[in-house]
Design an enzyme around this catalytic site. Structure first.
Site, PDB file in Angstrom:
ATOM      1  N   GLU A   1     -19.272  15.125  58.005  1.00 33.30           N
ATOM      2  CA  GLU A   1     -19.306  14.703  56.601  1.00 33.30           C
ATOM      3  C   GLU A   1     -20.690  14.213  56.218  1.00 33.30           C
ATOM      4  OE1 GLU A   1     -16.155  11.874  57.696  1.00 33.30           O
ATOM      5  OE2 GLU A   1     -17.275  10.313  56.658  1.00 33.30           O
TER       6      GLU A   1
ATOM      7  N   ARG B   1     -18.029  18.674  55.303  1.00 34.65           N
ATOM      8  CA  ARG B   1     -17.181  17.857  54.413  1.00 34.65           C
ATOM      9  C   ARG B   1     -18.052  17.219  53.336  1.00 34.65           C
ATOM     10  NH1 ARG B   1     -13.219  13.245  56.803  1.00 34.65           N
ATOM     11  NH2 ARG B   1     -13.522  11.624  55.241  1.00 34.65           N
TER      12      ARG B   1
ATOM     13  N   LYS C   1     -20.583   5.488  59.599  1.00 34.79           N
ATOM     14  CA  LYS C   1     -19.828   5.800  58.393  1.00 34.79           C
ATOM     15  C   LYS C   1     -18.687   4.801  58.194  1.00 34.79           C
ATOM     16  CE  LYS C   1     -16.234   7.215  58.818  1.00 34.79           C
ATOM     17  NZ  LYS C   1     -14.919   7.874  59.021  1.00 34.79           N
TER      18      LYS C   1
HETATM   19  C1  SPV Z   1      -9.658  10.993  59.136  1.00 35.30           C
HETATM   20  O1  SPV Z   1      -8.502  11.374  59.346  1.00 35.30           O
HETATM   21  O2  SPV Z   1     -10.269  10.235  59.902  1.00 35.30           O
HETATM   22  C2  SPV Z   1     -10.371  11.462  57.950  1.00 35.30           C
HETATM   23  C3  SPV Z   1      -9.621  11.777  56.768  1.00 35.30           C
HETATM   24  O3  SPV Z   1     -11.572  11.474  57.966  1.00 35.30           O
HETATM   25  S1  SPV Z   1      -9.661  10.387  55.751  1.00 35.30           S
HETATM   26  O4  SPV Z   1      -9.210   9.249  56.518  1.00 35.30           O
HETATM   27  O5  SPV Z   1      -8.773  10.769  54.683  1.00 35.30           O
HETATM   28  O6  SPV Z   1     -10.985  10.181  55.237  1.00 35.30           O
HETATM   29 MG    MG Z   2     -12.405  10.496  59.498  1.00 34.48          MG
END
Ligand code: SPV
Ligand code: MG
Length: 302
Positions: A111, A156, A117
């Protein structure tokens, strides 16, 4: 049987809507496969949660890799691993791809945010996005590193999460596609599918589009199908249902100071043995253990 990478590639490129189901360790991955899913989302959120830490790179990339290895070993369907931002710069991504291929993980998703992050649903609008050209370098580095041409690199786009509009999301997706991404994951935290539908109508199938409908869960799946999304990721429901069950069981046993009531509600230990493929070891003992050692092993199992 096609390689796992080829299986994932097929799902991503298929003309019909496909699904990836979240898993976070070996046993959950196996349960997902047994339920009939054709692919697994190795969720960063759920893997972190399974270890009791936050989804902001508190576990190291090698700890993520080790978890993914257990998941991969336990299953025969492909895993798309949530690799956050790639755990560093292009060079860290190169090493990650090399190691993922060694453990038969079929693809990775990175991402366009900054390390460390934060989960997209936590204060998203305060999150800083990566420079898209620097991020494109990570995608190109991943594609140049993979040995198996079927290994997938999913880019992403976090523009909507960070509060940007459609044109910024499209601009970034275009740069990532140009850099070699096999698919774009367009993420949104709105409780309707409006943003991802707007994106899809402008994107016009330039490459497969992946969505994560966690927050717009009420949108009927037929809407995703009609709008030709490639893959929907059910990103965390296995972890959430496990937490629901564990909280309920722990508090019931604590309150009752007994396991009698719970016994009627949970699977037997023999179901655990089945999921662990205990029978395979029994068969192997017959083939490989000397008779005297086999007797000892049977005695210790009793
Ligand atoms: C995850 O499953 O860790 C993702 C999706 O990155 S979300 O949590 O929706 O960002
Ligand atoms: Mg994630």
């Amino acid at each position: 049987m096609n390689s796992k990478a080829a299986q994932l590639r097929k799902l991503i490129n298929s003309k019909k809507l496909e699904f990836l189901m979240e898993a976070h360790n070996g046993i959950s991955a196996k349960i997902v496969e047994e339920a009939g899913f054709q692919g697994i989302w190795g969720s960063g959120l759920s893997i972190a949660a399974s270890k009791g830490v936050r989804d902001c790179n508190e576990i190291s990339w090698t700890q993520t890799l080790q978890t993914a290895e257990y998941m991969s070993d336990a299953t025969s369907i492909p895993i798309l691993l949530d690799a956050d931002t790639g755990f560093g710069n292009f060079n860290n991504v190169r090493r990650l791809v090399k190691k993922l291929e060694q453990i038969d993980v079929a693809g990775l998703c990175i991402e366009d945010k900054l390390f460390p992050k934060t989960n997209s649903f936590i204060d998203g609008e305060q999150q800083t996005l990566a420079d898209p050209h620097e991020f494109a370098g990570k995608i190109k580095a991943a594609k140049d590193t993979q040995k198996d041409p079927d290994f997938s690199v999913v880019a992403r786009v976090e523009s909507f999460i960070a509060g940007w509009g459609l044109s910024e999301a499209l601009r970034r997706a275009e740069i990532y596609l140009e850099a070699g991404a096999d698919a774009i994951l367009i993420h949104s935290k709105k409780n309707t599918a409006e943003q991802v539908l707007d994106f899809q109508s402008e994107w016009d199938n330039r490459c497969p589009l992946i969505i994560v409908p966690t927050m717009y869960h009420a949108t009927p799946t037929s809407v995703f199908r009609e709008n030709q999304f490639s893959v929907a990721i059910w990103a965390n429901q296995i972890m959430r249902s496990a937490i629901t069950a564990m909280q309920k069981t722990a508090s019931l046993i604590h309150g009752q100071e007994s396991i009698a009531e719970t016994e009627k509600q949970v699977i037997s230990v023999h179901e655990i043995f089945r999921l662990q493929n205990t029978q395979e070891l029994k068969n192997a003992e017959n083939a490989y253990l000397k008779p005297s050692a086999k007797k000892r092993s049977e005695a210790s199992n009793q």
